[in-house]
Design a protein around this motif. Structure first.
Motif, PDB file in Angstrom:
ATOM      1  N   ALA A  12       4.495  -3.393 -17.770  1.00 19.82           N
ATOM      2  CA  ALA A  12       3.830  -3.804 -16.528  1.00 19.82           C
ATOM      3  C   ALA A  12       4.858  -4.142 -15.449  1.00 19.82           C
ATOM      4  CB  ALA A  12       2.924  -5.003 -16.787  1.00 19.82           C
ATOM      5  N   ALA A  13       5.943  -4.819 -15.843  1.00 20.24           N
ATOM      6  CA  ALA A  13       6.985  -5.186 -14.885  1.00 20.24           C
ATOM      7  C   ALA A  13       7.686  -3.947 -14.338  1.00 20.24           C
ATOM      8  CB  ALA A  13       7.994  -6.118 -15.542  1.00 20.24           C
ATOM      9  N   GLU A  14       7.942  -2.966 -15.201  1.00 19.33           N
ATOM     10  CA  GLU A  14       8.584  -1.723 -14.767  1.00 19.33           C
ATOM     11  C   GLU A  14       7.669  -0.942 -13.828  1.00 19.33           C
ATOM     12  OE1 GLU A  14       9.764   0.475 -18.201  1.00 19.33           O
ATOM     13  OE2 GLU A  14      11.181  -1.059 -18.882  1.00 19.33           O
ATOM     14  N   THR A  15       6.386  -0.928 -14.156  1.00 24.23           N
ATOM     15  CA  THR A  15       5.418  -0.231 -13.300  1.00 24.23           C
ATOM     16  C   THR A  15       5.358  -0.883 -11.927  1.00 24.23           C
ATOM     17  OG1 THR A  15       4.083   0.423 -15.211  1.00 24.23           O
ATOM     18  CG2 THR A  15       3.002   0.460 -13.062  1.00 24.23           C
ATOM     19  N   ARG A  16       5.303  -2.196 -11.915  1.00 23.55           N
ATOM     20  CA  ARG A  16       5.244  -2.924 -10.641  1.00 23.55           C
ATOM     21  C   ARG A  16       6.499  -2.664  -9.817  1.00 23.55           C
ATOM     22  NH1 ARG A  16       6.029  -7.891  -8.062  1.00 23.55           N
ATOM     23  NH2 ARG A  16       4.166  -8.680  -7.000  1.00 23.55           N
ATOM     24  N   GLU A  17       7.657  -2.659 -10.470  1.00 24.68           N
ATOM     25  CA  GLU A  17       8.920  -2.396  -9.779  1.00 24.68           C
ATOM     26  C   GLU A  17       8.923  -1.000  -9.167  1.00 24.68           C
ATOM     27  OE1 GLU A  17      13.025  -3.519  -8.811  1.00 24.68           O
ATOM     28  OE2 GLU A  17      11.371  -4.692  -9.641  1.00 24.68           O
ATOM     29  N   ALA A  18       8.433  -0.022  -9.926  1.00 19.38           N
ATOM     30  CA  ALA A  18       8.377   1.356  -9.426  1.00 19.38           C
ATOM     31  C   ALA A  18       7.434   1.467  -8.235  1.00 19.38           C
ATOM     32  CB  ALA A  18       7.934   2.300 -10.545  1.00 19.38           C
ATOM     33  N   ILE A  19       6.307   0.782  -8.308  1.00 16.35           N
ATOM     34  CA  ILE A  19       5.328   0.817  -7.209  1.00 16.35           C
ATOM     35  C   ILE A  19       5.923   0.201  -5.945  1.00 16.35           C
ATOM     36  CG2 ILE A  19       3.152  -0.177  -6.393  1.00 16.35           C
ATOM     37  CD1 ILE A  19       2.148   0.075  -9.327  1.00 16.35           C
ATOM     38  N   LEU A  20       6.561  -0.939  -6.094  1.00 14.89           N
ATOM     39  CA  LEU A  20       7.126  -1.614  -4.921  1.00 14.89           C
ATOM     40  C   LEU A  20       8.265  -0.798  -4.307  1.00 14.89           C
ATOM     41  CD1 LEU A  20       7.097  -5.304  -6.168  1.00 14.89           C
ATOM     42  CD2 LEU A  20       5.666  -4.312  -4.379  1.00 14.89           C
ATOM     43  N   GLY A  21       9.090  -0.195  -5.149  1.00 10.73           N
ATOM     44  CA  GLY A  21      10.160   0.648  -4.630  1.00 10.73           C
ATOM     45  C   GLY A  21       9.609   1.835  -3.863  1.00 10.73           C
ATOM     46  N   ALA A  22       8.567   2.467  -4.410  1.00 13.77           N
ATOM     47  CA  ALA A  22       7.934   3.603  -3.740  1.00 13.77           C
ATOM     48  C   ALA A  22       7.286   3.174  -2.435  1.00 13.77           C
ATOM     49  CB  ALA A  22       6.900   4.235  -4.669  1.00 13.77           C
ATOM     50  N   ASN A  57      -5.148  -3.755  -2.434  1.00 13.07           N
ATOM     51  CA  ASN A  57      -5.277  -3.039  -1.168  1.00 13.07           C
ATOM     52  C   ASN A  57      -3.902  -2.866  -0.518  1.00 13.07           C
ATOM     53  OD1 ASN A  57      -4.715  -5.550   0.321  1.00 13.07           O
ATOM     54  ND2 ASN A  57      -6.790  -6.147  -0.318  1.00 13.07           N
ATOM     55  N   ARG A  58      -3.895  -2.138   0.579  1.00 19.17           N
ATOM     56  CA  ARG A  58      -2.644  -1.828   1.266  1.00 19.17           C
ATOM     57  C   ARG A  58      -1.966  -3.069   1.817  1.00 19.17           C
ATOM     58  NH1 ARG A  58      -2.860   2.140   5.938  1.00 19.17           N
ATOM     59  NH2 ARG A  58      -4.466   0.680   6.653  1.00 19.17           N
ATOM     60  N   GLU A  59      -2.752  -4.022   2.310  1.00 15.38           N
ATOM     61  CA  GLU A  59      -2.179  -5.214   2.913  1.00 15.38           C
ATOM     62  C   GLU A  59      -1.365  -6.019   1.899  1.00 15.38           C
ATOM     63  OE1 GLU A  59      -5.203  -4.069   3.497  1.00 15.38           O
ATOM     64  OE2 GLU A  59      -4.934  -3.578   5.614  1.00 15.38           O
ATOM     65  N   LYS A  60      -1.939  -6.185   0.706  1.00 12.72           N
ATOM     66  CA  LYS A  60      -1.213  -6.925  -0.331  1.00 12.72           C
ATOM     67  C   LYS A  60       0.033  -6.165  -0.768  1.00 12.72           C
ATOM     68  CE  LYS A  60      -5.094  -9.573  -2.221  1.00 12.72           C
ATOM     69  NZ  LYS A  60      -5.917  -9.849  -3.421  1.00 12.72           N
ATOM     70  N   LEU A  61      -0.082  -4.844  -0.858  1.00 14.22           N
ATOM     71  CA  LEU A  61       1.056  -4.020  -1.245  1.00 14.22           C
ATOM     72  C   LEU A  61       2.162  -4.118  -0.198  1.00 14.22           C
ATOM     73  CD1 LEU A  61       2.385  -1.932  -3.073  1.00 14.22           C
ATOM     74  CD2 LEU A  61       1.066  -0.158  -1.894  1.00 14.22           C
ATOM     75  N   PHE A  62       1.791  -4.070   1.063  1.00 16.33           N
ATOM     76  CA  PHE A  62       2.754  -4.162   2.158  1.00 16.33           C
ATOM     77  C   PHE A  62       3.510  -5.487   2.112  1.00 16.33           C
ATOM     78  CE2 PHE A  62       3.292  -5.035   6.903  1.00 16.33           C
ATOM     79  CZ  PHE A  62       4.434  -4.250   7.017  1.00 16.33           C
ATOM     80  N   ALA A  63       2.772  -6.573   1.946  1.00 17.66           N
ATOM     81  CA  ALA A  63       3.402  -7.896   1.911  1.00 17.66           C
ATOM     82  C   ALA A  63       4.356  -8.031   0.733  1.00 17.66           C
ATOM     83  CB  ALA A  63       2.327  -8.980   1.847  1.00 17.66           C
ATOM     84  N   GLU A  64       3.918  -7.570  -0.442  1.00 14.94           N
ATOM     85  CA  GLU A  64       4.771  -7.706  -1.627  1.00 14.94           C
ATOM     86  C   GLU A  64       5.963  -6.770  -1.569  1.00 14.94           C
ATOM     87  OE1 GLU A  64       4.714 -10.100  -3.914  1.00 14.94           O
ATOM     88  OE2 GLU A  64       3.221 -10.871  -2.520  1.00 14.94           O
ATOM     89  N   ALA A  65       5.804  -5.599  -0.936  1.00 13.38           N
ATOM     90  CA  ALA A  65       6.930  -4.681  -0.781  1.00 13.38           C
ATOM     91  C   ALA A  65       8.019  -5.320   0.078  1.00 13.38           C
ATOM     92  CB  ALA A  65       6.460  -3.374  -0.158  1.00 13.38           C
ATOM     93  N   LEU A  66       7.616  -5.997   1.152  1.00 18.90           N
ATOM     94  CA  LEU A  66       8.590  -6.678   2.003  1.00 18.90           C
ATOM     95  C   LEU A  66       9.284  -7.815   1.261  1.00 18.90           C
ATOM     96  CD1 LEU A  66       6.747  -6.579   5.395  1.00 18.90           C
ATOM     97  CD2 LEU A  66       9.180  -6.114   5.119  1.00 18.90           C
ATOM     98  N   ARG A  67       8.505  -8.603   0.541  1.00 17.72           N
ATOM     99  CA  ARG A  67       9.110  -9.701  -0.223  1.00 17.72           C
ATOM    100  C   ARG A  67      10.069  -9.147  -1.280  1.00 17.72           C
ATOM    101  NH1 ARG A  67       3.608 -11.937  -0.107  1.00 17.72           N
ATOM    102  NH2 ARG A  67       3.571 -13.706   1.336  1.00 17.72           N
ATOM    103  N   HIS A  68       9.670  -8.066  -1.917  1.00 18.65           N
ATOM    104  CA  HIS A  68      10.487  -7.406  -2.941  1.00 18.65           C
ATOM    105  C   HIS A  68      11.832  -6.981  -2.355  1.00 18.65           C
ATOM    106  CE1 HIS A  68      11.421  -4.633  -6.269  1.00 18.65           C
ATOM    107  NE2 HIS A  68      11.656  -3.713  -5.353  1.00 18.65           N
TER     108      HIS A  68
END
Length: 211
Positions: A12-22, A57-68
């Motif tokens: 799950a952690a690897e998947t999340r990392e890949a998603i945030l990087g993408a 949703n996109r908004e949560k993804l956007f926020a977490e991508a920036l924090r990442h």
């Protein structure tokens, strides 16, 4: 030799990392308004179901991508350096990390520009922009305080000086992202360093960087 099986948490952690990087890559390349969840899933090599499991949703993804991205930059600044690391060297790294000095930092800057545009009209984006700005100023203020405490820097109002340095980095960073032909990264760092160092008693040039 057989490799140990990964746990569900590790997968799950690897998947999340890949998603945030993408997500970071696509937001920087295409802009937030054009991003679609399926685009991120395809870039990350995961199913849309897996993507929606981690981000509604996109908004949560956007926020977490920036924090990442911000957290990765923070680790580059603070980790992997000797215990004898000086406050001057750390301040120089923070300034470099606050400008689009590398390909990865240009990507991060492109996301910040998307965030700043949204922050003008959207409360959640405004809150996130303030959160990340305060965190960056916190890095600077902590470094200044450490330098003052050990006698490396001249005493000053560390909070006010941190805001000044952060603002200089933001202003020069925007010009560098726009490709202002009259400004180079070397010149931007030198000017910021001059203004930052004057109040701190720093008389040496901007230190050589590893990157």
């Amino acid at each position: 030799m057989e490799q140990p099986r990964r746990t569900k948490a590790e997968i799950a952690a690897e998947t999340r990392e890949a998603i945030l990087g993408a997500a970071c890559e696509i937001i920087a390349e295409e802009g937030f308004e054009k991003i679609r969840m399926r685009m991120v899933a395809q870039r990350a090599g995961v199913s849309t179901a897996a993507l929606h499991y981690h981000f509604d949703n996109r908004e949560k993804l956007f926020a977490e991508a920036l924090r990442h991205s911000f957290e990765h930059t923070g680790r580059d600044v603070y980790q992997g350096h000797a215990d004898s690391d000086s406050a001057t060297s750390r301040l120089a790294r923070i300034i470099s990390a606050s400008l689009p000095t590398t390909a990865s930092l240009r990507l991060e800057w492109a996301m910040y520009q998307e965030l700043w545009c949204r922050a003008n009209r959207e409360p959640q984006s405004r809150a996130l922009a303030i959160e990340l700005s305060r965190a960056q100023q916190g890095w600077i203020e902590e470094t200044l305080a450490d330098g003052v405490a050990c006698g490396e820097f001249t005493p000053c109002d560390t909070a006010a000086h941190a805001r000044l340095i952060s603002s200089l980095c933001d202003g020069f960073g925007v010009q560098l992202m726009f490709g202002n032909p009259s400004l180079t990264i070397t010149e931007a760092r030198a000017v910021i360093w001059q203004h930052a160092g004057g109040a701190l008693g720093i008389t040496t040039p901007f230190p050589a960087q590893d990157h």
